[in-house]
Design a protein around this motif. Sequence first.
Motif, PDB file in Angstrom:
ATOM      1  N   GLY A   1       3.250 -44.662  13.744  1.00  0.00           N
ATOM      2  CA  GLY A   1       4.280 -45.456  13.401  1.00  0.00           C
ATOM      3  C   GLY A   1       5.038 -46.232  14.575  1.00  0.00           C
ATOM      4  N   CYS A   2       4.231 -46.803  15.405  1.00  0.00           N
ATOM      5  CA  CYS A   2       4.876 -47.233  16.809  1.00  0.00           C
ATOM      6  C   CYS A   2       5.291 -48.783  16.616  1.00  0.00           C
ATOM      7  CB  CYS A   2       4.030 -47.340  18.049  1.00  0.00           C
ATOM      8  SG  CYS A   2       2.163 -47.939  17.682  1.00  0.00           S
ATOM      9  N   GLY A   3       6.427 -48.832  15.804  1.00  0.00           N
ATOM     10  CA  GLY A   3       6.887 -50.322  15.496  1.00  0.00           C
ATOM     11  C   GLY A   3       8.097 -50.150  16.307  1.00  0.00           C
TER      12      GLY A   3
ATOM     13  N   THR B   1      -2.415 -50.934  11.604  1.00  0.00           N
ATOM     14  CA  THR B   1      -3.173 -52.001  12.219  1.00  0.00           C
ATOM     15  C   THR B   1      -3.554 -51.568  13.581  1.00  0.00           C
ATOM     16  OG1 THR B   1      -2.050 -53.646  11.100  1.00  0.00           O
ATOM     17  CG2 THR B   1      -3.338 -54.388  12.884  1.00  0.00           C
ATOM     18  N   GLY B   2      -4.911 -51.373  13.672  1.00  0.00           N
ATOM     19  CA  GLY B   2      -5.318 -50.990  14.895  1.00  0.00           C
ATOM     20  C   GLY B   2      -5.211 -51.521  16.329  1.00  0.00           C
TER      21      GLY B   2
ATOM     22  N   LYS C   1      -3.315 -50.411  19.791  1.00  0.00           N
ATOM     23  CA  LYS C   1      -4.106 -50.682  21.035  1.00  0.00           C
ATOM     24  C   LYS C   1      -3.033 -51.449  21.784  1.00  0.00           C
ATOM     25  CE  LYS C   1      -8.147 -52.562  22.902  1.00  0.00           C
ATOM     26  NZ  LYS C   1      -9.445 -53.492  22.735  1.00  0.00           N
ATOM     27  N   ASP C   2      -2.391 -52.561  21.424  1.00  0.00           N
ATOM     28  CA  ASP C   2      -1.369 -53.571  22.067  1.00  0.00           C
ATOM     29  C   ASP C   2      -0.261 -52.495  22.576  1.00  0.00           C
ATOM     30  OD1 ASP C   2      -0.145 -55.895  22.979  1.00  0.00           O
ATOM     31  OD2 ASP C   2       1.142 -55.379  21.768  1.00  0.00           O
ATOM     32  N   TYR C   3       0.193 -51.663  21.670  1.00  0.00           N
ATOM     33  CA  TYR C   3       1.691 -50.840  22.097  1.00  0.00           C
ATOM     34  C   TYR C   3       0.917 -49.850  23.349  1.00  0.00           C
ATOM     35  CZ  TYR C   3       5.423 -47.576  21.893  1.00  0.00           C
ATOM     36  OH  TYR C   3       6.638 -46.838  22.199  1.00  0.00           O
TER      37      TYR C   3
ATOM     38  N   LYS D   1      -4.285 -42.758  24.479  1.00  0.00           N
ATOM     39  CA  LYS D   1      -5.046 -42.968  23.304  1.00  0.00           C
ATOM     40  C   LYS D   1      -4.357 -43.818  22.265  1.00  0.00           C
ATOM     41  CE  LYS D   1      -6.838 -38.453  23.881  1.00  0.00           C
ATOM     42  NZ  LYS D   1      -7.191 -37.284  23.087  1.00  0.00           N
ATOM     43  N   TRP D   2      -5.003 -44.426  21.525  1.00  0.00           N
ATOM     44  CA  TRP D   2      -4.451 -44.989  20.075  1.00  0.00           C
ATOM     45  C   TRP D   2      -5.202 -44.943  18.979  1.00  0.00           C
ATOM     46  CZ3 TRP D   2      -7.152 -48.629  17.535  1.00  0.00           C
ATOM     47  CH2 TRP D   2      -8.093 -49.449  18.512  1.00  0.00           C
ATOM     48  N   TYR D   3      -4.785 -44.789  17.651  1.00  0.00           N
ATOM     49  CA  TYR D   3      -5.373 -44.421  16.597  1.00  0.00           C
ATOM     50  C   TYR D   3      -4.961 -45.608  15.462  1.00  0.00           C
ATOM     51  CZ  TYR D   3      -6.712 -40.151  18.404  1.00  0.00           C
ATOM     52  OH  TYR D   3      -7.146 -38.916  19.068  1.00  0.00           O
TER      53      TYR D   3
END
Length: 328
Positions: A12-14, A40-41, A45-47, A55-57
């Motif tokens: 949850g990278c909000g 939302t990938g 990815k943007d974060y 890495k991002w998921y």
Amino acid sequence: MKYNKVRWGIIGCGDVTEVKSGPAFQKIENSELIAVMRRTGELAKDYAKRHNVLKWYDNAEALINDPDIDAVYIATPPESHKEYTIKAAKAGKPVYVEKPMALNFAECQEMISACEAAGVPLYVSYYRRALPRFLKIKELLENKAIGDVRFVSTTQYQQALVDEGGSKNTSWRVQPDLAGGGLFFDLASHTIDMLDFLLGPIKAVQGFASNQVGNYRAEDIVTGTYLFENGVHGIGSWCFSAFEDVDTNEIIGSKGKISFSTFGNDPIVVTTTDGSEGFSFELPQHVHQPLIETIVADLTGDRDQCPSSGLTGARTSWVMDEMVKSFY
């Protein structure tokens, strides 16, 4: 298990992770943020790109089961805290979860049980427990700067929140199925937990909650009284549809009082018969950082446990449940 370096993953990278918490994982010694997840990938990815994360998921279980991740920070709305905490615990990974800890006290208990069964620690992001500002208040109380504490009073109110255009607010923070309640759960939780930290656990609670305006289904005003285990009394009022913003706490003792805000950075004021004295503190750039430092130190074996655990976080959820139970 002790780690040489704690490798973190965020679920949850909000917004809360942009400045308040996320960058701190990269700046603390023996800590590294290596993966982030968002449903939302493209946003994940943007974060990852903006924060130099490897890495991002777009799937939480994939992040939890990544063998390169040692510990998981859950920064989603409370609705999914229990689910992700239990999954991380079963994967053998320590958990740092956003506040409020869960939708209700019963879910907190399930989270604690899952982490205890898995032998992993559970931390809650009531970061004020590690900020110099509130450590100073605790020091003043322990040094009897105001004598013996008699009672504490909290008054917090603000203007009603509405979406652009003045329509009814639809933020997840005022949807009980996602947040546990309304803004009381989101904001007052900080104050109630801070009072637990300063004065000890609350053992009895009585409260009233209502929705006076009708902008959303959740409560928009809560008032209550509580009794701490040490005999201190407390009263609190939280209103989210008033004409201005006010944030005031007063701890009254036999020889003086301490006045301070929960969310502001105005000076702490100690008032006695000898006069008043103020204490000012600069907030750190990343307000979670001092607390995360205690977590990393705990996981790497350098010091005692973090002051904000699943047990303390659950106590705050119990108090809030008791104060709004007549409404729900």
